[in-house]
Structure formats: structure tokens, C-alpha cells
Design a protein around this motif. Structure first.
Motif, PDB file in Angstrom:
ATOM      1  N   MET A 184       0.837  -1.202   0.000  1.00  0.00           N
ATOM      2  CA  MET A 184       0.000   0.000   0.000  1.00  0.00           C
ATOM      3  C   MET A 184       0.871   1.252   0.000  1.00  0.00           C
ATOM      4  O   MET A 184       1.850   1.333   0.745  1.00  0.00           O
ATOM      5  N   GLY A 185       0.509   2.215  -0.846  1.00  0.00           N
ATOM      6  CA  GLY A 185       1.238   3.474  -0.895  1.00  0.00           C
ATOM      7  C   GLY A 185       0.874   4.382   0.265  1.00  0.00           C
ATOM      8  O   GLY A 185       0.181   3.984   1.208  1.00  0.00           O
ATOM      9  N   ASN A 186       1.335   5.617   0.193  1.00  0.00           N
ATOM     10  CA  ASN A 186       1.101   6.564   1.285  1.00  0.00           C
ATOM     11  C   ASN A 186      -0.362   6.973   1.389  1.00  0.00           C
ATOM     12  O   ASN A 186      -0.865   7.264   2.472  1.00  0.00           O
ATOM     13  N   LYS A 187      -1.067   6.985   0.258  1.00  0.00           N
ATOM     14  CA  LYS A 187      -2.466   7.394   0.264  1.00  0.00           C
ATOM     15  C   LYS A 187      -3.360   6.178   0.415  1.00  0.00           C
ATOM     16  O   LYS A 187      -3.280   5.231  -0.357  1.00  0.00           O
ATOM     17  N   THR A 188      -4.221   6.192   1.444  1.00  0.00           N
ATOM     18  CA  THR A 188      -5.144   5.077   1.659  1.00  0.00           C
ATOM     19  C   THR A 188      -6.543   5.487   1.190  1.00  0.00           C
ATOM     20  O   THR A 188      -6.897   5.314   0.035  1.00  0.00           O
ATOM     21  N   LEU A 189      -7.324   6.044   2.102  1.00  0.00           N
ATOM     22  CA  LEU A 189      -8.688   6.454   1.759  1.00  0.00           C
ATOM     23  C   LEU A 189      -9.066   7.635   2.647  1.00  0.00           C
ATOM     24  O   LEU A 189      -8.745   7.648   3.835  1.00  0.00           O
ATOM     25  N   GLU A 190      -9.771   8.602   2.067  1.00  0.00           N
ATOM     26  CA  GLU A 190     -10.134   9.795   2.828  1.00  0.00           C
ATOM     27  C   GLU A 190     -11.571  10.226   2.510  1.00  0.00           C
ATOM     28  O   GLU A 190     -11.967  10.299   1.352  1.00  0.00           O
ATOM     29  N   PHE A 191     -12.331  10.463   3.587  1.00  0.00           N
ATOM     30  CA  PHE A 191     -13.643  11.098   3.469  1.00  0.00           C
ATOM     31  C   PHE A 191     -13.456  12.607   3.642  1.00  0.00           C
ATOM     32  O   PHE A 191     -12.774  13.042   4.583  1.00  0.00           O
ATOM     33  N   ILE A 192     -14.071  13.394   2.764  1.00  0.00           N
ATOM     34  CA  ILE A 192     -13.982  14.851   2.867  1.00  0.00           C
ATOM     35  C   ILE A 192     -15.392  15.436   2.880  1.00  0.00           C
ATOM     36  O   ILE A 192     -16.124  15.350   1.884  1.00  0.00           O
ATOM     37  N   ASP A 193     -15.778  15.987   4.045  1.00  0.00           N
ATOM     38  CA  ASP A 193     -17.056  16.688   4.200  1.00  0.00           C
ATOM     39  C   ASP A 193     -18.211  15.902   3.558  1.00  0.00           C
ATOM     40  O   ASP A 193     -18.969  16.425   2.743  1.00  0.00           O
ATOM     41  N   PHE A 209      -7.967   7.737   6.601  1.00  0.00           N
ATOM     42  CA  PHE A 209      -7.496   6.464   7.160  1.00  0.00           C
ATOM     43  C   PHE A 209      -5.980   6.388   7.105  1.00  0.00           C
ATOM     44  O   PHE A 209      -5.366   6.746   6.092  1.00  0.00           O
ATOM     45  N   LYS A 210      -5.406   5.886   8.204  1.00  0.00           N
ATOM     46  CA  LYS A 210      -3.969   5.656   8.263  1.00  0.00           C
ATOM     47  C   LYS A 210      -3.684   4.203   7.919  1.00  0.00           C
ATOM     48  O   LYS A 210      -4.562   3.344   7.986  1.00  0.00           O
ATOM     49  N   ARG A 211      -2.459   3.885   7.586  1.00  0.00           N
ATOM     50  CA  ARG A 211      -2.128   2.584   6.991  1.00  0.00           C
ATOM     51  C   ARG A 211      -2.374   1.415   7.944  1.00  0.00           C
ATOM     52  O   ARG A 211      -2.615   0.297   7.493  1.00  0.00           O
ATOM     53  N   ASN A 212      -2.315   1.620   9.233  1.00  0.00           N
ATOM     54  CA  ASN A 212      -2.536   0.523  10.179  1.00  0.00           C
ATOM     55  C   ASN A 212      -3.757   0.759  11.069  1.00  0.00           C
ATOM     56  O   ASN A 212      -3.829   0.242  12.177  1.00  0.00           O
ATOM     57  N   THR A 219      -3.171   2.272  -4.767  1.00  0.00           N
ATOM     58  CA  THR A 219      -2.683   0.929  -4.415  1.00  0.00           C
ATOM     59  C   THR A 219      -3.626   0.185  -3.465  1.00  0.00           C
ATOM     60  O   THR A 219      -3.317  -0.922  -3.031  1.00  0.00           O
ATOM     61  N   VAL A 220      -4.780   0.767  -3.144  1.00  0.00           N
ATOM     62  CA  VAL A 220      -5.712   0.119  -2.212  1.00  0.00           C
ATOM     63  C   VAL A 220      -6.351  -1.101  -2.885  1.00  0.00           C
ATOM     64  O   VAL A 220      -6.869  -1.025  -3.997  1.00  0.00           O
ATOM     65  N   VAL A 221      -6.284  -2.237  -2.181  1.00  0.00           N
ATOM     66  CA  VAL A 221      -6.943  -3.467  -2.626  1.00  0.00           C
ATOM     67  C   VAL A 221      -7.946  -3.857  -1.544  1.00  0.00           C
ATOM     68  O   VAL A 221      -7.569  -4.206  -0.423  1.00  0.00           O
ATOM     69  N   PHE A 222      -9.225  -3.769  -1.867  1.00  0.00           N
ATOM     70  CA  PHE A 222     -10.268  -4.038  -0.879  1.00  0.00           C
ATOM     71  C   PHE A 222     -10.549  -5.530  -0.745  1.00  0.00           C
ATOM     72  O   PHE A 222     -10.494  -6.282  -1.719  1.00  0.00           O
ATOM     73  N   GLY A 223     -10.866  -5.909   0.472  1.00  0.00           N
ATOM     74  CA  GLY A 223     -11.459  -7.207   0.741  1.00  0.00           C
ATOM     75  C   GLY A 223     -12.730  -6.960   1.527  1.00  0.00           C
ATOM     76  O   GLY A 223     -12.677  -6.371   2.617  1.00  0.00           O
ATOM     77  N   TYR A 224     -13.888  -7.334   0.976  1.00  0.00           N
ATOM     78  CA  TYR A 224     -15.169  -6.988   1.583  1.00  0.00           C
ATOM     79  C   TYR A 224     -15.933  -8.251   1.941  1.00  0.00           C
ATOM     80  O   TYR A 224     -16.335  -9.022   1.062  1.00  0.00           O
ATOM     81  N   TYR A 225     -16.138  -8.448   3.225  1.00  0.00           N
ATOM     82  CA  TYR A 225     -16.952  -9.563   3.724  1.00  0.00           C
ATOM     83  C   TYR A 225     -18.338  -9.012   4.028  1.00  0.00           C
ATOM     84  O   TYR A 225     -18.529  -8.252   4.980  1.00  0.00           O
TER      85      TYR A 225
END
Length: 654
Positions: free
Chosen positions: A325-334, A352-355, A391-397
Motif C-alpha cells: 500500500m502506498g502513502n495514500k489510503t482512503l479519505e472522506f472529505i465533508d 485512514f492511516k495505513r494501520n 494501491t488500495v486493494v479491498f477485501g469486503y466480507y
């Protein structure tokens, strides 16, 4: 046990030599003797597919054993709530609650029918008086009010569902209606299959109290270890068709089971040595000879059966790589979202932070699953944006499960999954073993798997993608306790972003280091601490609010939560002193060490490789570490709270 003797005293249900298998192959229960006494609270556990639901159905007489008998004390009232309850699709929730055939329910239905016919002038005053007298004699007038109260405490909005048909309710709503229908019958024996599925924390705690009545006998299957420990006085384990009884809670069961397995291993090893000698004797005897010792032949097959007990499934260990995963994960903005006439998010922002290990908490219907759908880009926002790193790879249960293809073997399905995800050197058998599937299960059709086994297959499919952003929506539902423990240990070492929705308090306590608390009307609060810490703070705040309202009657219940939030955001912050800062850093270090040691201890306790002295000492150490870990978490939360002005800080969690 003798027939009449078994009915003496407090015994309500007794089973003599019951056996049950399907297709003559998959043994669920074999030659089991079971006695249920008045007031006992029995938790039934076992791996997925071991026969837990089958045993409950046998006790409720919904299924008939292949051999043996299930006997009831005369006049016994037994009610079962299935994992997926089946009721009349065309009835309303209240009609479902009173659908059972008993005197009180019949009286209520007769009264409602008489009133309906009275309006049409099809019922005379004499008949109406008769049904009213019947209501009086059975004390049935309060039954409807009681049913409404139970539905409310289980988290159902009765007014909005008043005229909705059962078939139109969600799975969770149907489960709660079935629980209410069972409780209003005042049964002698209440049998519950996964009762906490779909219930929020308030409903679970209420149900714990509801079934704690001393005279009520309860038999339940649950994956919720807190519920199991708080509700049950005894544990019954189903293992390879055999029934093992343990007095005490889940922790004591783990210790007793480890000792039992060690003793069984010794007995099986001795039997295996003798079996080799007897097998040689059997081979030497002429086939046509009829003078072989019958007792010695019987002994040979008995030794063979004992030696087989040493053959257990290998240790299950979930395995998955984590994509870089790169430096950018996921961000909600307003972010803003309203769905189905409910506000889900209002001006929500978070990066979101990487860990990150985030638990999603809130009552039913506040939008937790909808929030996850936004994460997964399955639901659009009304306003604002969600920025996702490349670089985000989701796993959704998904808690709704998977529509598996019919008539497809488990092995073939997993092989296709591995190839579809470009797994190098795919080995379906090895992967299936890692997820607890035995050889005969690998080559059976998916349709024939139990609910828990299908959930394990769903989890395998999610992890095959090597996700670095894992989203789990009620993953604990239907998984057995052994699989849950293994999943927890895997997730503790997982190095990606973890977002979890679960009503399993134990699971949340172990995995989530902070929470998003969905309070409704779009309010999402970020709480630094685990689930138990949040409950403690919530109870303290509730007690303080109650005390304040009693001491000062001149004020109303206070300003709105929105105003409280605005006040807390503008309040001046109190900085930590150097001493507090050092204490805070020390506590954080201790929490990391304690959490690591906790995971190590729990893994060794369930391994079955320890002798009695080691088991005893490590059980005591685990209890000590858990107590210290809980204390450290609370201390950390208190120091965090010191950075925000007193009472305003508390409003962040209410």
C-alpha cells in the motif's frame, strides 16, 4: 438411565442413546445421553458442521433421532428460536408474536375476532362478555402491552412495523420478532440458535437479563463469548458425534478440553500399539476358519475405534499476503449521505492511516452497513467526496453472504477463485485445509455445507485477493468459536487497514483500537479506545446525567447533542503536562506488550500441547494480563480526555 427415575426431581428433558446422521455418512450425534434440569443454562459449542443445530432440533423434537429417545416431563412447554426463523409470511409482527397455540394467545385472538365481528354486527354482547371473561381468567389483558415492550427492548420500532408483513422484514427484524414470540409464551425450556445475531449491544444485554430467570431452562448455541460466559453455567461440546459436558464458563471449558484431549491422545496411542499386534493376529488366521476368538475379534474393532480418536483435523491457520500500500489510503472529505429517509453522514471527514483498526458501533438502522458500501464504492454520496489511493486493494466480507452456485464442488469453486486472483502455484487442497475443511468436505457440493462452513468459504474468497484494506461486516455470525479464535489471531497480525462491524463484544475488544460511533441523525463520533472502554464511559455518563437531572429540577434534559458537539469543538483545550505525557507514552508501550502477550497466551491455551501445570500457570497469567490490559486502556482514555475540557469531552461519547 431409567424411564421413571429420570423424571424425578428437577429433570425436564432426558435423552437416552440418541444418534443422528445424514445420508448415513455425516454423523451429527452418536449414542448420546443428555439430561436437562430446571433452571440450567447450557451453552452448546462445536466446530461448524459438528451438529449443534441438529442437537437443538432433536431436543425440541423438530427432528427424530435415528435411534434412542427424547423424553419430556409431562406438560413441559418447550420453545425453539431457529437461526433463520420461519413464520407465517402474511402475518404482522404482533400477529406473529401471538401465533403460537396456547390458551393466552387463543384468548387474545378470540377477543380481537369478536371485536371485529361486533363492528359488523355479527357478534352479540353475550359472546363478547364470554371472551372478555376468558381474558380475565387467564390474565391476558397485559399480554399485548408486554409483547410491545419486548419488541421495543429487542430494538424493533413497533409503530413503523405495525402493518408490515413478516416476509417484508429484514433478516434481523425477523429474528427479533421470533425471539419476542418465544419469550411471551413463558416457556419452561427455551432453545436458542445464535440468538445474538443482528442484535445491538442494548438488545443483547436485555436478552441476557431476560433469560437469567432462575426457573427458566435455556439451551443455546452462540459465537458471542461474552454472552456465553454471562448466560451459561455449563458448556456442552459436540465433537465427532460425541457429547462432552463441562461445568463452568468458556475459559474453564478451554482448560478442561485441553486436559481431556491430552488424556485421549495417551489412550489412543496405547490402543494404536495394541492394534498393530492384534491386526497381525487377524491377518494370520485362515479366512475359512470359524474358531477365532469372538471376544478377541470384538476387542480388535474396539481398539480400532479408540485409535481413530487420535486422528483429528490438523491445526487450522488462516493465511494471506497483504498487497503493498502506498502513502495514500482512503479519505472522506465533508461527506453527506441520506438513505431511505435517514441521515447516515453529516459533514463527515476522516483520513485512514495505513494501520488503522476501526470498529463501527451503533444501533440497528443507523447506517453502519451503508457506510461500508460507501467505502466499497457501492453507494454514492449526496455531497462531499471519498478519495481512494491507487494501491488500495479491498477485501469486503458482506453480512448478506454469497449466492454460491448450486451443484458445484467446494474444491472446484476454490480452484476457480485462486486462478481468478492469479495466485501463483495455486493449491486448492492446501488453502482449504488452512480454512478448516476436511477431505470429504472438499469434494462435496457447496449446497450441502452448513451455514458456518459457507461463511468460512466466503472468508476464503475475500482473503484470496490479498487485500490491504479489509472491511468485515458481521463476520462473526455463524462462525464457530474455534474458527473465531483463529481468525482473531490472524487479524491481530494483519498489517493493512481493518474496518469491522460486529456486535460481538469480545471480538471488537481484541481487534479495534478505536471506534466510529454511529449515533443516528448523521452523527459519527471517533472514540479512542476499545468497545468495553466505550461502554464504561457511556454508563458513567448516563449515571452522571441521571444524577444531574435529579439534583437540578429547574433545568430541562439539556441542549441538543448537536449544540453540545458545537460547544465541544470550540472549547479551549487543556494540554498534558510533561509528567502526563510521559505517563501516556509509557501506557501506550505497555498496552502493545500486553496485547502481544495476550495473543500468545490464548494461542498456546487452545493448542492442546501443554501439560496440566503449564495450563494452570498460563491460565492464571492470562487472567492477570487481561486485567492489566483493561486497566491500561482505561488509563490511556482518561489521559486523552484530559486534553479536552472536562464535561465537554464526555459529550463526544454520548
Amino acid at each position: 438411565m431409567a424411564g421413571e427415575g429420570a423424571t424425578a426431581g428437577s429433570q425436564l428433558i432426558w435423552c437416552e442413546g440418541i444418534s443422528k446422521s445424514y445420508d448415513g455418512v455425516r454423523v451429527q450425534v452418536e449414542d448420546a445421553d443428555i439430561v436437562l434440569k430446571r433452571g440450567s443454562k447450557l451453552g452448546v459449542i462445536g466446530v461448524n458442521g459438528a451438529g449443534k443445530s441438529t442437537l437443538l432440533n432433536l431436543l425440541a423434537r423438530k427432528e427424530i433421532p435415528d435411534s434412542g429417545a427424547v423424553s419430556y416431563r409431562k406438560g413441559l412447554r418447550v420453545v425453539i428460536v431457529d437461526q433463520d426463523p420461519q413464520m407465517d409470511d402474511d402475518l404482522t409482527p404482533l400477529e406473529c408474536v401471538f401465533a403460537a397455540d396456547n390458551p393466552t394467545n387463543r384468548a387474545i385472538r378470540d377477543y380481537e375476532d369478536a371485536l371485529a365481528r361486533l363492528d359488523k354486527k355479527q357478534c352479540g354482547e353475550e359472546e363478547l362478555q364470554r371472551v372478555m371473561n376468558n381474558m380475565d381468567s387467564l390474565q391476558a389483558w397485559d399480554a399485548e402491552a408486554n409483547a410491545r415492550q419486548i419488541l421495543s427492548r429487542l430494538g424493533l420500532d413497533f409503530r413503523s412495523l405495525r402493518n408490515r408483513k413478516f416476509r417484508l422484514l429484514s433478516g434481523g427484524q425477523q429474528k427479533r420478532v421470533a425471539l419476542a414470540a418465544a419469550l411471551v409464551q413463558n416457556p419452561d425450556v427455551l432453545i436458542l440458535d445464535e440468538p445474538t445475531n443482528h442484535l445491538d449491544i442494548d438488545a443483547i444485554e436485555w436478552l441476557e437479563n431476560a433469560i437469567s430467570v432462575p426457573e427458566l431452562t435455556v439451551v443455546l448455541v452462540t459465537h458471542d463469548r461474552y454472552f456465553l460466559d454471562r448466560s451459561c453455567t455449563d458448556i456442552m461440546e459436540l465433537y465427532q458425534g460425541s457429547v462432552y459436558n463441562h461445568s463452568g464458563g468458556y475459559d474453564k471449558f478451554l482448560l478442561n478440553k485441553a486436559l481431556r484431549l491430552k488424556e485421549e491422545d495417551h489412550i489412543a496411542e496405547v490402543a494404536l500399539g495394541r492394534l498393530r499386534k492384534e491386526a497381525e493376529w487377524m491377518r494370520r488366521q485362515p479366512k475359512a476358519r470359524s474358531t477365532k476368538s469372538k471376544s478377541r475379534i470384538d476387542q480388535f474393532y474396539s481398539l480400532q475405534s479408540m485409535a481413530k480418536k487420535r486422528t483429528r483435523p490438523g491445526s487450522v491457520e488462516f493465511a494471506s499476503k497483504v498487497s503493498r500500500m502506498g502513502n495514500k489510503t482512503l479519505e472522506f472529505i465533508d461527506s453527506n449521505l441520506a438513505f431511505d429517509q435517514r441521515i447516515i453522514m453529516k459533514s463527515f471527514s476522516y483520513e485512514f492511516k495505513r494501520n488503522d483498526r476501526i470498529g463501527i458501533v451503533g444501533g440497528n438502522g443507523v447506517g453502519k452497513t451503508t457506510f461500508l458500501r460507501v467505502l466499497m464504492q457501492l453507494q454514492n454520496l449526496d455531497a462531499g467526496e471519498v478519495i481512494i489511493g491507487e494501491t488500495v486493494v479491498f477485501g469486503y466480507y458482506n453480512q448478506a453472504g454469497v449466492d454460491f452456485p448450486s451443484k458445484v464442488r467446494v474444491f472446484d469453486y476454490v480452484k476457480d477463485i485462486l486462478y481468478a486472483n492469479d495466485v501463483p502455484d495455486p493449491k486448492p487442497i492446501k488453502v482449504l485445509e488452512q480454512y478448516g475443511f476436511e477431505t470429504e468436505q472438499m469434494y462435496t457440493e457447496i449446497d450441502r455445507l452448513s451455514g458456518g462452513e459457507k461463511r468460512r468459504l466466503q472468508l476464503l474468497e475475500v482473503m484470496a485477493k490479498d487485500p490491504n484494506f479489509l472491511v468485515l461486516d458481521e463476520v462473526t455470525n455463524d462462525l464457530d468459536l474455534q474458527t473465531l479464535t483463529l481468525l482473531e489471531n490472524f487479524l491481530l497480525d494483519y498489517s493493512g487497514v481493518l474496518v469491522v462491524v460486529s456486535h460481538d463484544r469480545f471480538f471488537m475488544d481484541r481487534l479495534a483500537s478505536h471506534l466510529f460511533i454511529f449515533e443516528g441523525d448523521g452523527k459519527i463520533l471517533d472514540f479512542n479506545g476499545n468497545f468495553s472502554d466505550y461502554l464504561d464511559v457511556r454508563r458513567e455518563k448516563t449515571a452522571e446525567s441521571g444524577s444531574a437531572s435529579l439534583n437540578d429540577g429547574s433545568e430541562s434534559n439539556g441542549s441538543s447533542q448537536g449544540q453540545q458537539m458545537r460547544n465541544s469543538k470550540t472549547a479551549p483545550k487543556k494540554k498534558m503536562s510533561n509528567k502526563e505525557r510521559k505517563e501516556y507514552e509509557s501506557i501506550l508501550g505497555e498496552i502493545d506488550k500486553l496485547a502481544a502477550r495476550q495473543a500468545d497466551l490464548e494461542s498456546t491455551l487452545v493448542s492442546g500441547n501443554l501439560d496440566y501445570d503449564q495450563l494452570s500457570s498460563r491460565t492464571e497469567e492470562l487472567a492477570s494480563k487481561l486485567g492489566r490490559l483493561r486497566f491500561s486502556n482505561v488509563q490511556e482514555s482518561k489521559l486523552n480526555l484530559s486534553e479536552v475540557k472536562g464535561s465537554d469531552a464526555m459529550q463526544l461519547f454520548e
